[in-house]
Motif scaffolding. Structure first.
Motif, PDB file in Angstrom:
ATOM      1  N   ASP A  17      25.555  16.050  13.855  1.00 26.21           N
ATOM      2  CA  ASP A  17      25.506  17.273  12.989  1.00 26.21           C
ATOM      3  C   ASP A  17      26.108  17.411  15.401  1.00 26.21           C
ATOM      4  O   ASP A  17      27.680  17.689  14.271  1.00 26.21           O
ATOM      5  CB  ASP A  17      24.715  17.328  12.726  1.00 26.21           C
ATOM      6  N   ILE A  20      29.496  15.680  15.981  1.00 24.63           N
ATOM      7  CA  ILE A  20      30.595  16.319  15.660  1.00 24.63           C
ATOM      8  C   ILE A  20      31.146  17.506  15.346  1.00 24.63           C
ATOM      9  O   ILE A  20      32.430  17.694  16.050  1.00 24.63           O
ATOM     10  CB  ILE A  20      31.096  15.650  13.871  1.00 24.63           C
ATOM     11  N   LEU A  21      29.771  18.585  15.494  1.00 24.06           N
ATOM     12  CA  LEU A  21      30.229  19.789  15.569  1.00 24.06           C
ATOM     13  C   LEU A  21      29.892  20.883  16.707  1.00 24.06           C
ATOM     14  O   LEU A  21      30.255  21.931  17.048  1.00 24.06           O
ATOM     15  CB  LEU A  21      29.268  20.726  15.205  1.00 24.06           C
ATOM     16  N   VAL A  24      32.935  22.523  17.777  1.00 25.96           N
ATOM     17  CA  VAL A  24      33.523  23.708  16.630  1.00 25.96           C
ATOM     18  C   VAL A  24      32.307  24.828  17.096  1.00 25.96           C
ATOM     19  O   VAL A  24      32.674  25.752  16.963  1.00 25.96           O
ATOM     20  CB  VAL A  24      33.606  23.428  15.403  1.00 25.96           C
ATOM     21  N   ARG A 106      39.504  12.505   7.967  1.00 22.71           N
ATOM     22  CA  ARG A 106      39.894  13.585   7.836  1.00 22.71           C
ATOM     23  C   ARG A 106      40.651  14.099   8.850  1.00 22.71           C
ATOM     24  O   ARG A 106      41.119  14.722   8.445  1.00 22.71           O
ATOM     25  CB  ARG A 106      38.228  14.118   8.870  1.00 22.71           C
ATOM     26  N   ASP A 179      30.744  19.292   4.108  1.00 24.28           N
ATOM     27  CA  ASP A 179      30.906  19.771   5.490  1.00 24.28           C
ATOM     28  C   ASP A 179      30.679  20.848   6.647  1.00 24.28           C
ATOM     29  O   ASP A 179      30.092  21.790   7.241  1.00 24.28           O
ATOM     30  CB  ASP A 179      32.132  18.490   6.587  1.00 24.28           C
ATOM     31  N   MET A 183      28.112  23.774   8.235  1.00 22.97           N
ATOM     32  CA  MET A 183      28.070  24.066   9.518  1.00 22.97           C
ATOM     33  C   MET A 183      27.529  25.593   8.784  1.00 22.97           C
ATOM     34  O   MET A 183      26.688  26.925   9.768  1.00 22.97           O
ATOM     35  CB  MET A 183      30.053  24.893   8.779  1.00 22.97           C
ATOM     36  N   PRO A 446      35.080  20.437  11.541  1.00 25.73           N
ATOM     37  CA  PRO A 446      34.878  18.763  11.900  1.00 25.73           C
ATOM     38  C   PRO A 446      36.044  18.215  11.383  1.00 25.73           C
ATOM     39  O   PRO A 446      36.480  18.195  10.732  1.00 25.73           O
ATOM     40  CB  PRO A 446      33.634  18.499  11.070  1.00 25.73           C
ATOM     41  N   SER A 447      36.411  17.553  13.063  1.00 28.47           N
ATOM     42  CA  SER A 447      36.672  16.372  12.058  1.00 28.47           C
ATOM     43  C   SER A 447      37.133  15.330  11.855  1.00 28.47           C
ATOM     44  O   SER A 447      37.749  14.292  12.097  1.00 28.47           O
ATOM     45  CB  SER A 447      38.169  16.800  14.315  1.00 28.47           C
ATOM     46  N   ILE A 450      31.834  14.952   8.482  1.00 28.89           N
ATOM     47  CA  ILE A 450      30.051  14.120   8.538  1.00 28.89           C
ATOM     48  C   ILE A 450      29.164  13.685   7.489  1.00 28.89           C
ATOM     49  O   ILE A 450      28.651  12.416   7.641  1.00 28.89           O
ATOM     50  CB  ILE A 450      29.813  15.227   9.100  1.00 28.89           C
TER      51      ILE A 450
END
Lengths: 468, 1007, 188
Positions: A17, A20-21, A24, A106, A179, A183, A446-447, A450
């Protein structure tokens, strides 16, 4: 073979998490701001030009008689092509249970959405009277009624692209829901200092909550979710093939030598995937560098994509060959002239031969570097080739549109096509428009999927647990 | 138009005319909306309004849907009294004539709501038979030219100030009264009344007062030559329709020479391979329209036309009546076949063979020579030789009729008189110089020094319609009316024409006749002057009745001509002739008249400039034509700008590599390069008169030795056709007569055709409408043996269909809007190629590729086989244009009308044709507005359309009768007859589009 | 409850509006358009009560494209002698403007009611001639598009005169009157 999976990341979920986040949840970097500023300027230039052409007319472009289609249509086909990889990866590879897709789908899907958004601009702005565009939709009217012409490939385009865009959008969003839920849940442990920060966070919380459409992540939800994804994947698979086939029919159904070719649909689809993957590659390489996602988007991923590029590249080369063979075999002088003219092997000058040879080098020669493992595992090489391929694919459309039109049946009507500043402005602006959206996306969502990554990880753990 | 009630619509009487004038005034305080019943409130821009609608129609309607707004309120202003013949929406046709320095052109003017909108040929005229040139059609835009003088002007101190014309004339009278040495410099006039009015002014001041000159030189040369060789200065009737073999030495009789429209009609009447087809041989320097249509063409070096003529004469001399004539012998002696060949660059054998052919055709041949491009400094010399040849062959009196000449009493002054006048002006011996529609500063050779001379004249009074180069030198400019605004008469070919005004003067102008009457101090109005003082000497019977008839017919045949005895050739005329005896070295220039601009007197007409040159397809420019070899040896390439200089004077013009031009020869068109004629013409091209020679024996336009150097490259020349090779695609098919005799299909190229209907979609079903219920099958046949490429049809189409002019830059980009174009291809070796012409308009394909691809159904097939185009449904995807194999569809890249068109130019628009706005495709509609008008009429009278009633604009405009349009479903029609000819082929039929236009293979008579 | 009403009501309303617009009802905005004219001319009186034939004034209707608004001399054919007050000299008040114009030698500026967009071509003659039956007054034919003018005090538009209106008629009369359906019948 070993049960050790090359794609496994081997990190606890929480860390995944965080990784990846990060983009963001953290503040934008300088680099991002620069990129965003550039994209926005380019985009604004494009809108400026479009506005101007709405006001005074399409005369500001280089198009003329006989070359009545120019950069606009070239860009249109190019961007629709780009928009292909996304759905291919997320739908077809999903159905084939290709695991390596999880960490790229994604981004690829996002790219698809934005590419189609870019492509969809051009048919509208290349109209002589855009304000009358509603004539193109079949709806009950008081004019008799008169309907649209269902024989016209342009009309098919409207339907094909419309469908493709909507389905891709839904598919992408559905994938996002879990995802976004993540978030949403992570937003709670954020406490801003300033008033403004509080306010903004509030807004963010609300939006994210709405977008998460009350996802709870219970086993039941997951069950439905999996089913639904499966259905959507099945739905969008044929679309991947249909869209560009139909786009290709704009040319294939015409009588113009160089357009009038039955090979076009498969040829265009192959080309589309070719350029699509190249684009994904470019973007992936950038984002894994910038957002430190190397452990998620591994060399292996890139290598797979490189192989797809090699394959489709060869398919495209094959299609080119077929075109020439057919022309030679047809015994149709006009057809043959067009292809000689493309290659520049006439007794008189052929002004656009250079574009053909650019296309040839970029699309036919360059992919063959991918045969060598050394090269296809070298980031720089991959990056360069991915860009070269896209240049080549743009010129492929240039060759098809311009060189076919500028010398058709009656030599008396032959003429040149000389692009103007407006053409170039819109060409660049289109990229601006695309990246404007993409850059916003990487900051806001998130690109990497997740949930899917985690699921795969979980799978690995199990495999390890029982494996010997 | 309503052909069968033309006469009914013409005025029966002057009273009728006068009455309508009165109504016109009454109908509205404004001058223009003469009899506009449906008059739209905001401005009188009827057409603009229509166009605006077109552009925003859909939008505004849907807006209306949202806010329930009403359409803008329009007002209807009816007549107070409606003249019976004036019915709103129904055109009225007036038979009249264009009488100017070129001669008399009988025309039929179509007027809608009191405004002339189209000029057409006068079919009933015994001589012209409705023949027209591009030049004739273009007249309509000259009437509505925004740059025309709107009122007279007077030069106080440095610059001009406007004064109304009446005062201007009064002032002129004053000036003249006081002055001692008054001179008049004018162009030729063919109006007896004008001459008479003028002569009563001149009489008081001695015969030498007036000097009449000819800028182009065609006529002056002919008159001079005739005078020298036969004693009477006339232009005889050349009967090209009577000659089996025509030899032209430089005379471009199909393009620019004397009366090309009549000659074209006569010539084409003999281009039927199934009947006794004539043969045309041309020897010339620059490829002219005539040369391009020749069966055999000899390119000769510039400045050797006379030599060729003499050489030919020598070959023919032996055994003729003149064989022993000393002066004839002496004159032709040096020019043996070999010598002639050496100088002109033609093979000796060719000269001999032509001579042999001519000998075979004694009395059935015709040799014409002359034209601007042959003026060699000794006016009329080449005519003398041509006359000699015709006399030798006994053509005089047979193919050359002189008893009722085309033009009589040529009042041209000798070059010497002109030179004298200029000297007098230089020396300040001229107090007052009156310029009668003459622009000497522009169109006299710079060498004459007129520019300086005119400055030494105390008072210059210019009668002009533009403030042109000469008028701007004047102290007083009197604004003259357009010929469609003024009464006039004309006499030519024994036919007396009455020219009537079709509209009251748009501006404060007066007709030239009127002006001269006042200058001469005659107290009469011009109309009465014509009727009472002149008409009588031509008309027979009761004057009033005869005049009214002449008025409604437009003409009265005063004398009928015909073949007659041959005249006695004065061999003495030859003695003065001096022709070159050596081939000239270095670059030699020949100046010629172009079809589109002529002598440049109407240089402010954008349509003339947009019309591509028939041979080179270049527009908005004149250019230096050089041979390929010369270009290569000097390292010149297309896109170079060259500087041509002679004796210290020089001009700049772009290069054009002209096939069929002798090495060492260079050609340049006159009539371009205006400095002050208006917003359109100024600075377009270069003034070639700068280079011309001038002497008291005549101007020199041919054989000028010049230096040329490249001054710039990358120059953009606007052209409508960049590629001249057919690539063996059989687009314009042709065959020698001999082959045709054996095989009527000769020249056709067999393609493996797809079977009709082998397309993706089914073929059209024309049986939707029950049989015999007024169903038609529209089709067109174009005879390439007749078509000369003169482009009259193109201009006629422009005028009928409201086609916009786009300008040089847009044409350069390839965005000209012409609905029909004339494709011109060259074949054979570049030294002497064959040129082929084919008019190409929308082919109205049965399997039209454009129809399938239009997403909005804006272009659809009609049950009569037309390819309809609904502008208001078009959204401008341009897919149809891409998919058109003929590339005849035109897209409106910019707004062409709104804000682009200056008042009063909008009145030239045809209210029956929608004016297209920005962003829509347009194309040839086979003049569907005419078809519909006829159908509506036929329907309300419960009959079928008759072929004679319906002509497309191009068909009507074609002087060669090459275009035939009609119902090819009906076995009786002419169109069907042509359609079924074995010579016929359809362009690109191998693409299976099945055009509704058939071309008839061009047959070349190689003798 | 109220929320539900909105939830359902709003979309229905929007949808309805959309369909209404789509069905192209907008040209009906012209229906009932009957502006005030410079002279209070009553068709009811002339065409109705006096039962004058339309062609007495609209002379072009069987011969030309346009029916034509009469030139004043036609009005004056009668109104030199009728439409005066008792004194036989001063015209009736509503006729005053007409006389003023006539004396001034001008014509009144009538407001146009039946107004086609400029890219539509309509010619009266073929329509009137092919629709009229022998012995029947012209107005029977005119009714088709102009409604019963003879009963109107002030003339107003009664038919939408939009493309659908024309086409529907051309469709049904195809066999009987040999009508055209292609674009260039009206657009050229």
């Amino acid at each position: 073979m070993s049960t050790e999976n090359v794609y496994s990341i081997g990190k606890p979920d929480g860390e995944i998490d965080n990784d990846i986040l990060r983009p963001v949840e953290s503040f934008p970097t300088k680099l991002w701001w620069i990129a965003f500023a550039l994209a926005t300027t380019a985009m604004l230039v494009m809108w400026g030009i479009i506005g101007y052409s709405f006001k005074v007319g399409l005369g500001i472009l280089g198009i003329n008689n006989p070359v009545a289609w120019g950069f606009y249509i070239i860009n249109f086909v190019f961007w629709v092509g780009i928009g292909h990889a996304g759905t291919l990866i997320s739908a077809i590879l999903y159905l084939f249970r290709q695991r390596w897709r999880t960490s790229i789908n994604r981004a690829a899907e996002a790219m698809t959405i934005f590419a189609v958004m870019t492509a969809a601009l051009f048919p509208l702005i290349h109209l002589g009277r855009p304000w009358m565009v509603f004539f193109i939709f079949p709806y009950p009217n008081e004019r008799g009624p008169i309907w649209t012409n269902f024989k016209s490939p342009l009309l098919w385009d409207v339907f094909a692209i419309g469908t493709y865009f909507s389905v891709s959008l839904v598919f992408w969003y559905m994938g996002l829901v879990p995802d976004i839920a993540t978030m949403r849940d992570r937003l709670t442990n954020m406490e801003p200092k300033t008033k403004l920060g509080k306010f903004l966070l509030g807004i963010k919380k609300i939006t994210v909550r709405i977008m998460a459409i009350g996802w709870v992540g219970s086993a039941k939800t997951w069950l439905h979710y999996e089913k639904m994804v499966m259905v959507l994947a099945a739905l969008s698979t044929p679309l991947v093939l249909s869209v560009h086939s139909i786009v290709s029919m704009d040319f294939a159904t015409s009588v113009i030598p160089g357009w009038h070719a039955t090979i076009f649909p498969p040829y265009f689809v192959a080309g589309a995937i070719y350029s699509g993957f190249a684009m994904v590659m470019t973007i992936m390489i950038i984002s894994r560098e910038v957002f430190q996602l190397k452990s998620y988007i591994t060399m292996k991923h890139l290598e797979n994509m490189a192989l797809v590029i090699l394959l489709t590249g060869m398919m495209v080369s094959f299609a080119y060959t077929i075109e020439f063979v057919v022309a030679a075999y047809s015994g149709n002088g006009v057809e043959q002239y067009v292809f000689k003219n493309r290659m520049g092997i006439l007794d008189h000058a052929s002004p656009y031969a250079w574009s053909f040879w650019i296309m040839f080098t970029c699309n036919v020669v360059s992919p063959h570097f991918m045969w060598f493992k050394k090269l296809r595992t070298n980031i720089t090489v991959l990056f360069i080739i991915s860009i070269v391929v896209n240049i080549g694919m743009w010129f492929e459309r240039y060759v098809i549109v311009v060189t076919s039109l500028h010398r058709d049946y009656l030599p008396s009507s032959w003429d040149l096509y000389i692009p103007t500043w407006a053409d170039y402005g819109v060409l660049i602006g289109a990229f601006g428009w695309f990246f404007f959206w993409y850059l916003l996306f990487v900051r806001a969502l998130p690109s990497i999927a997740i949930a899917e990554v985690k699921a795969d990880e979980a799978g690995d753990k199990l495999a390890k647990g029982f494996g010997h | 138009m309503n052909a069968n009630s033309e006469k009914g619509n013409m005025w029966r009487s002057v009273e009728a005319k006068e009455r309508q004038k009165y109504e016109v005034e009454k109908a509205s305080p404004n001058e223009f909306p003469a009899a506009v019943t449906e008059l739209i409130e905001k401005g009188f821009n009827y057409s603009l309004d229509r166009k605006k609608f077109l552009t925003i129609m859909g939008a505004s309607l849907s807006m209306a849907g949202i806010n329930c707004a009403k359409q803008p309120a329009e007002k209807i202003v009816p007549y107070v009294f409606r003249p019976p013949e004036a019915q709103p929406g129904i055109p009225v046709h007036y038979a009249t004539a264009r009488v100017n320095h070129q001669g008399v052109l009988p025309i039929l003017v179509k007027a809608r709501e009191g405004k002339p909108i189209k000029i057409d040929g006068h079919d009933e005229h015994p001589v012209s038979k409705g023949a027209m040139t591009a030049d004739g059609f273009a007249g309509i835009w000259e009437l509505y030219d925004p740059d025309r003088l709107k009122t007279s002007a007077e030069k106080t101190s440095a610059d001009f100030s406007d004064i109304d014309t009446a005062t201007a004339i009064a002032k002129a009278v004053e000036i003249v009264k006081g002055a001692s040495n008054v001179r008049v410099l004018s162009r030729a006039s063919y109006s007896p009344s004008e001459k008479k009015a003028k002569s009563s002014f001149l009489r008081a001041r001695g015969s030498r007062t007036q000097v009449v000159y000819d800028a182009g030189g065609n006529q002056a040369q002919l008159f001079a030559g005739e005078a020298k060789s036969y004693g009477s200065a006339i232009i005889p009737q050349y009967r090209f329709d009577k000659a089996d073999l025509i030899v032209s030495i430089g005379a471009d009789f199909l393009g620019t020479w004397i009366t090309p429209e009549v000659y074209t009609k006569q010539h084409s009447s003999r281009r039927n391979p199934d009947k006794n087809m004539n043969r045309l041989v041309v020897a010339e320097t620059m490829m002219s329209l005539t040369g391009a249509n020749a069966d055999t063409r000899f390119p000769i070096s510039a400045g050797t036309h006379l030599v060729f003529a003499l050489g030919l004469a020598k070959q023919l001399l032996s055994g003729s009546a003149y064989a022993n004539n000393a002066s004839v012998k002496k004159a032709v002696a040096p020019y043996t076949a070999e010598k002639t060949a050496a100088i002109t660059g033609v093979d000796a054998t060719q000269i001999k063979s032509i001579a042999k052919e001519l000998k075979k055709k004694k009395g059935k041949s015709l040799v014409v020579a002359g034209g601007t491009n042959t003026l060699d400094g000794d006016l009329g010399s080449i005519q003398v030789v041509a006359n000699l040849i015709n006399s030798i062959l006994g053509n005089d009196g047979k193919t050359i009729e002189h008893n009722v000449p085309l033009l009589e009493k040529g009042d041209f002054s000798s070059p010497a008189e002109l030179a004298k006048l200029i000297d007098d002006m230089k020396n300040g011996n001229v107090d007052v110089l009156i310029l009668d529609r003459a622009n000497p500063v522009f169109d006299l050779p710079a060498e004459s020094g007129i520019r300086e001379a005119i400055k030494n004249v105390k008072n210059v009074i210019a009668i002009a319609d533009h403030k042109d180069e000469s008028a701007s030198e004047a102290n007083l400019v009197i604004a003259a009316s357009h010929y469609l605004e003024s009464w006039n008469d004309g006499y030519s070919s024994g036919v007396y024409s009455v020219a009537q005004p079709v509209i009251r003067p748009l501006f404060d102008t007066q007709s030239v006749g009127e002006i001269w009457l006042q200058l001469a101090g005659l107290d009469s109005n011009y109309y009465n002057f014509i009727k009472d003082d002149n008409a009588g000497s031509y008309l027979t019977g009761s004057l009033n009745i005869a005049f009214e008839k002449a008025l409604s017919d437009g003409f009265f045949v005063a004398r009928r001509g015909g073949s007659s005895s041959s005249r006695k050739f004065k061999a003495g005329a030859l003695s003065s002739i001096k022709a070159p005896t050596e081939a000239n070295s270095g670059l030699t220039l020949t100046l010629y008249e172009s079809v589109q601009i002529g002598d440049g007197i109407n240089g402010n007409n954008s349509y003339r400039h947009e019309l591509p040159d028939p041979i080179t397809k270049i527009c908005w420019e004149n250019f230096v034509a050089v041979s390929k070899a010369d270009a290569q040896s000097n390292g010149w390439r297309l896109g170079d700008l060259l500087e041509v200089s002679r004796e210290g004077r020089s001009i700049k013009a772009p290069i054009y590599i002209q096939p069929g031009l002798k090495d060492g020869s260079v050609a340049l068109a006159i009539g371009y390069g205006h400095e002050s004629i208006g917003s359109v013409g100024d600075g377009v091209g270069a003034n070639a008169w700068t280079l011309a020679g001038f002497s008291k024996n005549g101007s020199t336009f041919d054989g000028l030795s010049v230096e040329i150097k490249k001054v710039e490259s990358g120059y953009r020349t606007a052209t409508t056709q960049r590629h001249h090779d057919m690539h063996g695609r059989g687009l314009v098919r042709h065959a020698p007569l001999s082959d045709y005799k054996e095989n009527p299909k000769a020249g056709s190229i067999e393609h493996d055709l797809h079977l009709p209907g082998r397309g993706l979609y089914p073929v059209h079903d024309y049986s939707i409408l029950a049989e015999g219920k007024g169903t038609y099958k529209w089709g067109m046949a174009i005879d390439l043996s007749k078509c000369t490429g003169c482009s009259a049809c193109v201009i006629s189409c422009y005028s009928e269909n409201n086609i916009p002019v786009t300008g040089k830059d847009e044409v350069w980009r390839g965005r000209e809007m012409s609905w029909m174009r004339i494709d011109r291809y060259f074949e054979g070796e570049i030294e002497n190629p064959t040129a082929h012409f084919a008019p190409v308009m929308c082919q109205h394909c049965e399997n039209a590729p454009c129809e399938n691809v239009c997403p909005t159904n804006a272009t659809q097939h009609s049950p009569e086989g037309l390819n309809d185009m609904a502008y208001n449904r078009c959204i401008g995807t341009r897919y149809c244009s891409d998919n058109c194999p003929f590339k005849v569809r035109r897209f409106n890249w910019f707004e062409q009308w709104e804000g682009k068109i200056a008042d009063p130019a909008q009145y030239a628009l045809n209210p029956d044709v929608t004016v297209r706005g920005r962003g829509v495709i347009e194309k040839c509609s086979f003049c569907v507005q005419r078809i519909n008008e006829q159908r509506q009429m036929a329907k309300s009278e419960g009959r079928k359309i008759e072929e004679k009633d319906l002509k497309t604009a191009c068909q009507q405009g074609c002087p060669a009768d090459a275009i035939v349009f009609g119902d090819i479903g009906n076995k009786e029609t002419m169109a069907r007859a042509q359609w079924d000819l074995e010579r016929g082929y359809r362009m690109l039929d191998e693409v299976n589009v099945h055009p509704r236009v058939k071309y008839l293979t061009r047959i070349i008579n190689q003798g | 409850m109220k929320g539900k009403a909105l939830k359902i009501g709003i979309p229905i309303f929007l949808l309805g509006g959309l369909i209404w617009a789509m069905m192209g009802n907008y040209p009906y905005a012209q229906i009932g358009y009957g502006p005030k004219q410079p002279v209070e001319y009553s068709h009811k009186k002339h065409a109705g009560d006096f039962n004058m034939d339309c062609q007495y004034c609209h002379t072009g209707v069987t011969t030309g494209k346009k029916a034509g608004v009469p030139s004043i001399n036609i009005c004056m054919n009668c109104h030199v002698s009728v439409g005066f007050k008792e004194d036989m000299f001063t015209p009736l008040d509503k006729l005053q403007p007409l006389h003023d114009k006539w004396d001034a030698g001008e014509s009144p500026q009538w407001v146009r009611i039946h107004n086609m967009p400029d890219h539509v071509r309509f010619s009266h003659a073929p329509h009137v001639n092919s629709l009229s039956k022998p012995g029947e007054p012209t107005k029977e034919v005119c009714k088709t598009c102009h409604g019963d003018v003879a009963s109107m005090e002030v003339v107003e538009q009664v038919e939408s005169l939009n493309m659908g209106f024309c086409v529907s008629c051309h469709k049904e009369k195809r066999e009987t009157h040999d009508t055209r359906m292609n674009c260039s019948t009206c657009h050229y």
